[in-house]
Design a protein around this motif. Sequence first.
Motif, PDB file in Angstrom:
ATOM      1  N   SER A  27      18.325  36.102  -3.533  1.00  0.00           N
ATOM      2  CA  SER A  27      18.374  35.892  -4.976  1.00  0.00           C
ATOM      3  C   SER A  27      18.710  34.447  -5.331  1.00  0.00           C
ATOM      4  N   ILE A  28      19.579  33.830  -4.559  1.00  0.00           N
ATOM      5  CA  ILE A  28      19.918  32.431  -4.826  1.00  0.00           C
ATOM      6  C   ILE A  28      18.680  31.553  -4.687  1.00  0.00           C
ATOM      7  N   ARG A  29      17.887  31.783  -3.648  1.00  0.00           N
ATOM      8  CA  ARG A  29      16.659  30.990  -3.496  1.00  0.00           C
ATOM      9  C   ARG A  29      15.686  31.270  -4.650  1.00  0.00           C
ATOM     10  N   MET A  30      15.665  32.515  -5.124  1.00  0.00           N
ATOM     11  CA  MET A  30      14.845  32.857  -6.291  1.00  0.00           C
ATOM     12  C   MET A  30      15.309  32.095  -7.535  1.00  0.00           C
ATOM     13  N   TRP A  31      16.631  32.090  -7.781  1.00  0.00           N
ATOM     14  CA  TRP A  31      17.145  31.382  -8.963  1.00  0.00           C
ATOM     15  C   TRP A  31      16.858  29.887  -8.885  1.00  0.00           C
TER      16      TRP A  31
ATOM     17  N   LEU B 118      35.606  26.346 -11.395  1.00  0.00           N
ATOM     18  CA  LEU B 118      34.188  26.329 -11.705  1.00  0.00           C
ATOM     19  C   LEU B 118      33.923  25.832 -13.122  1.00  0.00           C
ATOM     20  N   PRO B 119      32.732  25.305 -13.366  1.00  0.00           N
ATOM     21  CA  PRO B 119      32.358  24.953 -14.741  1.00  0.00           C
ATOM     22  C   PRO B 119      32.083  26.214 -15.551  1.00  0.00           C
ATOM     23  N   VAL B 120      32.061  26.092 -16.867  1.00  0.00           N
ATOM     24  CA  VAL B 120      31.655  27.225 -17.690  1.00  0.00           C
ATOM     25  C   VAL B 120      30.184  27.523 -17.412  1.00  0.00           C
ATOM     26  N   CYS B 121      29.819  28.783 -17.546  1.00  0.00           N
ATOM     27  CA  CYS B 121      28.483  29.229 -17.167  1.00  0.00           C
ATOM     28  C   CYS B 121      27.691  29.695 -18.384  1.00  0.00           C
ATOM     29  N   ASP B 122      26.370  29.614 -18.271  1.00  0.00           N
ATOM     30  CA  ASP B 122      25.466  30.144 -19.281  1.00  0.00           C
ATOM     31  C   ASP B 122      25.077  31.587 -18.967  1.00  0.00           C
ATOM     32  N   ILE B 123      24.990  31.912 -17.673  1.00  0.00           N
ATOM     33  CA  ILE B 123      24.619  33.251 -17.230  1.00  0.00           C
ATOM     34  C   ILE B 123      25.513  33.612 -16.053  1.00  0.00           C
ATOM     35  N   ILE B 124      26.077  34.814 -16.078  1.00  0.00           N
ATOM     36  CA  ILE B 124      26.844  35.336 -14.948  1.00  0.00           C
ATOM     37  C   ILE B 124      26.280  36.703 -14.598  1.00  0.00           C
ATOM     38  N   ILE B 125      26.014  36.933 -13.309  1.00  0.00           N
ATOM     39  CA  ILE B 125      25.462  38.196 -12.836  1.00  0.00           C
ATOM     40  C   ILE B 125      26.376  38.753 -11.757  1.00  0.00           C
ATOM     41  N   ASP B 126      26.824  39.985 -11.952  1.00  0.00           N
ATOM     42  CA  ASP B 126      27.659  40.665 -10.967  1.00  0.00           C
ATOM     43  C   ASP B 126      26.793  41.643 -10.180  1.00  0.00           C
ATOM     44  N   ASP B 127      26.453  41.236  -8.962  1.00  0.00           N
ATOM     45  CA  ASP B 127      25.698  42.086  -8.028  1.00  0.00           C
ATOM     46  C   ASP B 127      26.494  42.205  -6.737  1.00  0.00           C
TER      47      ASP B 127
ATOM     48  N   GLY C 269      27.150  30.563  -6.218  1.00  0.00           N
ATOM     49  CA  GLY C 269      27.193  31.850  -5.549  1.00  0.00           C
ATOM     50  C   GLY C 269      28.609  32.188  -5.134  1.00  0.00           C
ATOM     51  N   LEU C 270      29.047  33.409  -5.414  1.00  0.00           N
ATOM     52  CA  LEU C 270      30.393  33.870  -5.057  1.00  0.00           C
ATOM     53  C   LEU C 270      30.253  35.131  -4.219  1.00  0.00           C
ATOM     54  N   ASP C 271      30.976  35.174  -3.112  1.00  0.00           N
ATOM     55  CA  ASP C 271      30.876  36.336  -2.218  1.00  0.00           C
ATOM     56  C   ASP C 271      32.115  36.395  -1.331  1.00  0.00           C
ATOM     57  N   VAL C 272      32.429  37.609  -0.825  1.00  0.00           N
ATOM     58  CA  VAL C 272      33.533  37.787   0.114  1.00  0.00           C
ATOM     59  C   VAL C 272      33.156  37.314   1.508  1.00  0.00           C
ATOM     60  N   SER C 273      31.850  37.266   1.811  1.00  0.00           N
ATOM     61  CA  SER C 273      31.384  36.744   3.096  1.00  0.00           C
ATOM     62  C   SER C 273      31.055  35.264   2.964  1.00  0.00           C
TER      63      SER C 273
ATOM     64  N   ILE D 117      21.142  24.514 -17.222  1.00  0.00           N
ATOM     65  CA  ILE D 117      22.174  25.534 -17.368  1.00  0.00           C
ATOM     66  C   ILE D 117      22.970  25.680 -16.074  1.00  0.00           C
ATOM     67  N   THR D 118      24.004  26.493 -16.146  1.00  0.00           N
ATOM     68  CA  THR D 118      24.756  26.903 -14.957  1.00  0.00           C
ATOM     69  C   THR D 118      24.705  28.425 -14.875  1.00  0.00           C
ATOM     70  N   LEU D 119      24.229  28.925 -13.753  1.00  0.00           N
ATOM     71  CA  LEU D 119      24.159  30.364 -13.493  1.00  0.00           C
ATOM     72  C   LEU D 119      25.037  30.685 -12.298  1.00  0.00           C
ATOM     73  N   MET D 120      25.839  31.739 -12.412  1.00  0.00           N
ATOM     74  CA  MET D 120      26.629  32.210 -11.285  1.00  0.00           C
ATOM     75  C   MET D 120      26.238  33.632 -10.947  1.00  0.00           C
ATOM     76  N   GLU D 121      26.027  33.879  -9.647  1.00  0.00           N
ATOM     77  CA  GLU D 121      25.807  35.240  -9.174  1.00  0.00           C
ATOM     78  C   GLU D 121      26.915  35.606  -8.201  1.00  0.00           C
ATOM     79  N   MET D 122      27.471  36.785  -8.386  1.00  0.00           N
ATOM     80  CA  MET D 122      28.500  37.323  -7.491  1.00  0.00           C
ATOM     81  C   MET D 122      27.859  38.421  -6.638  1.00  0.00           C
ATOM     82  N   GLY D 123      27.901  38.248  -5.324  1.00  0.00           N
ATOM     83  CA  GLY D 123      27.227  39.150  -4.404  1.00  0.00           C
ATOM     84  C   GLY D 123      25.890  38.563  -4.014  1.00  0.00           C
TER      85      GLY D 123
END
Length: 241
Positions: free
Chosen positions: A83-87, A132-141, A98-102, A56-62
């Motif tokens: 969290s990225i290392r956890m995923w 980006l590719p289409v994602c299976d899971i997106i999480i906004d944190d 991973g997407l972030d302002v920093s 799958i493809t998972l994206m986390e923001m934050g």
Amino acid sequence: MARAEAKTGTAAPKPGTRRPDLTELANRFGSDKGSDKHRYTELYHMLFQPYRDRKITLMEMGLLIGGPEHGEDPDRETPDLPSIRMWLEYFRNARIIGLDVSDFSWFRHDRFRFVRCDMDSRAQLAKAGDSLPVCDIIIDDASHASHHQQNAFLEMFPRLKSGGLYIIEDLRWQPETYERPRITKTADLFQSYLAERKFAHNDPEVAAAFDALRDDISGCFIHQVRYLKDRKDQIAVIHKR
């Protein structure tokens, strides 16, 4: 503080070996999603178990606590991505974005990609999404500012696969540094959808933009804080038709 290296393995577990659940991994890597704080991983393990071995493809923001929402400079030091290392450890066959302002571009892993983006700008989110590719899971944190959450949903939910899950965390807290006066809170926005199957927002254009996505939503629920019934509206889970 030294930056963490990518130490997530890719070897398959031995037959009969009990693999750690998501809460164990969150606690190991220091993510606030585990039992030490939010307990989101208890819910996530139930939702994500069927995806665990899939490509799958998972994206986390934050990607790290702190940042401009707490008054820090966007160019702050970024010593870790818990969290990225956890995923990466939980989803051994997944691509993680991973997407972030920093800036977290220093982190290297063959299944990880970093995108820098300011969620205050829908144009930046749209540009990021187009790359980006289409994602299976997106999480906004990310910042948890209401308009950031809403900007992200409007731009990223259409980039979710059919059958995918979109999750918005920490609905009960908005940062004073970013939150706009009198804006409709994201929890209230989705509660209006649950009640009326139509989005109510104090900005008619935002309401119309959300309503345009209604046919792509097959289900939604909003979970309470730490499973306490008297503390509702903490995390939203939206399933795409």
